[in-house]
Enzyme design. Structure first.
Site, short mmCIF file in Angstrom:
data_model
loop_
_atom_site.label_atom_id
_atom_site.label_comp_id
_atom_site.label_asym_id
_atom_site.label_seq_id
_atom_site.Cartn_x
_atom_site.Cartn_y
_atom_site.Cartn_z
N CYS A 116 7.92 -1.05 8.02
CA CYS A 116 7.14 -1.11 6.78
C CYS A 116 8.08 -1.43 5.62
O CYS A 116 9.03 -0.69 5.37
CB CYS A 116 6.42 0.21 6.51
SG CYS A 116 5.54 0.16 4.92
N GLY A 125 -0.98 -12.91 6.81
CA GLY A 125 -1.98 -13.97 6.77
C GLY A 125 -1.48 -15.24 7.45
O GLY A 125 -0.35 -15.30 7.96
N ILE A 130 0.85 -1.19 0.00
CA ILE A 130 0.00 0.00 0.00
C ILE A 130 0.89 1.25 0.00
O ILE A 130 0.63 2.18 -0.74
CB ILE A 130 -0.93 0.02 1.25
CG1 ILE A 130 -1.72 -1.29 1.39
CG2 ILE A 130 -1.86 1.24 1.22
CD1 ILE A 130 -2.68 -1.61 0.29
#
Lengths: 313, 260
Positions: free
Chosen positions: A130, A217, A71
């Site tokens: 990040c 995930g 993102i």
């Protein structure tokens, strides 16, 4: 007695479950689906000094049991977050953990100073992990000395406790954890995403416009569990664990590994009701396993092999 | 209108063209649908692969029977699993999501062009039904790769004049939707479109109606506006920080609103 309650620096959590930063925006979308006041805390989307558009699309790609995202810290900037998002969040009885990011040390310090003054921000989450921005982010999280220095400066600027979000993309995460502890961190949040890539078979090009992205995930859960286990045995500050949490069982596994609270990330996308479902299920899971409180589960995997019932707080 | 998560029952699955499936679902989500062009987010497996839901546009809604019709192309892992569902099986569905096509922009007696390309065709069918109900004249121009991939020609024909274009010329006009439009020169008040980006760009650039609305496609994460996976830039701020989220601000935008 609230058996789910956990006390952490700056945070009294009515339960140990909170959405992870970047997976919940500022809560507005989810507030239309359920009462977000029931969450233990909310880790809001990263704030930077200036607004950021983020990376070009495609920004997500799927992988077996997981997803890659790039993102790029898109956010409206700290001023707007403080003017529009944080005041809106005040209607909910839930502590906010503000994730902060930047390109330079000065950026981080400035954002920390500003956002930690908001009445409902009870802690900061220092994002040094990040993997999707060209400057800052992970660059601060892969070298122990750099991480320690930044932690020290942000800690000095912040009015609330500082949790440092660690990257798994390092050779020795314990070394970084000890460094941020030495830099004055009040806690650790871990893990951020694992750097990954997928390539399109037709074009031969990476699927993500950013080429690489962060893997999250269920696929990363064992890595996260191992890292929480190692770090929690080597630091004395508490950990908020995350990485592939999809169920109350997963959350308990993180507590056992050594986390004091647990964040839910990608699962919010799979099932937007993931957090309330886990909060609802957790007491039933404790009952099934003969456990009375969340607190007694923390670090069980390494603290003691004695039966839980004999454990004195 | 509320977004709900519901366990829907598969009523029917039918292959209607090459790799194209029509599925009828029953559940409470049908009651919440407001506008044609909205979509649902389907969890195709209870397992972890694929992990994310699949966004699929709603082709038609039958509120009386609480049913939705969706049409999808079976290509990747997720849609392949979806195409193998059988009647009676259930699916975890989130929806309805997004804002659909504005149906109040054209008066009764006016003319609307529906320009669809490939798997962008389905939401235009529900739109056509609604517009006809409102007394709007509907002209449909549908583009496909080849004759085997053409679907819903009869359904659209029941709404009004319908033209087909195929890239290889095996059905209808050889070429694209824009070739039909250029050739016919329809007079229309409004054009609604959904399909591949090059088609949307061509329709936006052309002068085919007084107003144009386009439905966008983008890879999505959450589908509710929280993850910022499906953002696009605004046309009046191409290099700035303003943006629109395809899932929650769209997927339908007025031509000229976003950069396509």
């Amino acid at each position: 007695m609230n058996r789910l309650q956990v006390e952490l620096p700056g945070l009294t959590l009515k339960n140990p479950i909170m959405p992870a930063s970047g997976c919940f925006g500022f809560g507005r979308e989810f507030s239309k689906l359920y009462d977000i006041g029931q969450l233990g805390a909310i880790m809001i989307k990263a704030a930077t000094l200036e607004p950021r558009f983020g990376n070009p699309t495609p920004r997500v790609a799927e992988t077996p049991g997981g997803m890659l995202n790039a993102i790029g810290l898109q956010n409206p900037g700290v001023e707007k977050i403080m003017a529009e998002e944080l005041p809106w969040l005040q209607q909910f009885d839930v502590p906010i953990i503000a994730n902060i990011a930047g390109s330079t040390v000065e950026d981080y310090v400035s954002v920390a100073e500003k956002i930690s003054a908001a009445p409902n921000v009870h802690a900061l989450e220092l994002n040094i992990s990040c993997p999707n921005v060209k400057t800052g982010g992970i660059a601060f999280g892969t070298d122990a000395t750099t991480a320690m220095e930044l932690t020290r400066k942000v800690k000095a600027a912040s009015a609330v406790p500082v949790y440092v979000k660690l990257s798994p993309n390092v050779t020795d995460i314990v070394e970084i954890a000890k460094a941020v502890e030495m830099g004055g961190a009040d806690g650790i949040t871990m893990i951020n995403t694992l750097l990954g890539m997928r390539i399109d078979l037709q074009s031969g090009e990476p699927l993500l416009a950013n080429r690489t992205g962060g893997l999250s995930g269920p696929a990363i859960k064992p890595v996260a569990i191992r890292m929480v286990y190692e770090v929690s045995r080597n630091v004395s500050i508490p950990i908020i664990g995350m990485g592939g949490v999809a169920s109350a069982e997963d959350a308990l596994e993180f507590l056992y590994a050594g986390a004091s609270a647990v964040a839910v990330g990608t699962q919010n996308f799979v099932d937007p009701f993931a957090c309330p479902s886990i909060i609802e299920e957790l007491p039933r899971l404790l009952d099934r396993l003969g456990l009375s409180t969340v607190k007694e589960c923390i670090g069980r995997s390494w603290k003691s092999n004695e039966p839980i019932a004999h454990h004195c707080p | 209108m509320a977004i709900i998560k519901d366990i829907c029952t598969v009523i029917r699955v039918k292959k209607i063209a090459d790799s194209i499936f029509e599925m009828v679902l029953e559940g409470r989500i049908a009651d919440e649908v407001e506008n044609p062009g909205q979509f649902i987010h389907i969890r195709v497996t209870e397992g972890n692969a694929p992990l994310l839901r699949r966004p699929v546009s709603i082709a038609a809604v039958d509120k009386k029977n609480h049913r939705l019709t969706i049409i999808f192309r079976s290509g990747g892992q997720g849609t392949l699993l979806l195409s193998r569902k059988v009647p009676g099986e259930t699916l975890d569905i989130l929806g309805p999501l997004g804002n659909g096509f504005p149906v109040d922009k054209v008066d009764s007696g006016g003319t609307a062009i529906l320009a669809g390309g490939g798997i962008g065709v389905p939401p235009l069918y529900g739109l056509g039904l609604k517009l006809r109900e409102q007394g709007v004249k509907v002209i449909s121009v549908l583009g496909f790769q080849t004759a085997e991939s053409v679907f819903y020609q009869d359904e659209f024909a029941s709404l009004g004049e319908t033209y087909i274009a195929t890239v290889d010329g095996t059905s209808g006009t050889k070429g694209f939707v824009t070739d039909v439009l250029n050739e016919r020169g329809f007079e229309a008040d409004i054009l609604y479109t959904c399909g591949p980006l090059p088609m949307l760009r061509a329709l936006e650039a052309g002068d085919y109606a007084r107003e144009t609305y386009l439905s966008m496609e983008e890879r999505m994460g959450c589908g509710i506006g929280a993850c910022f996976a499906c953002v696009c830039r605004k046309k009046d701020d191409p290099n700035g920080h303003s943006y629109k989220k395809v899932c929650s601000d769209g997927p339908v935008f007025k031509a000229g609103e976003v950069l396509i």
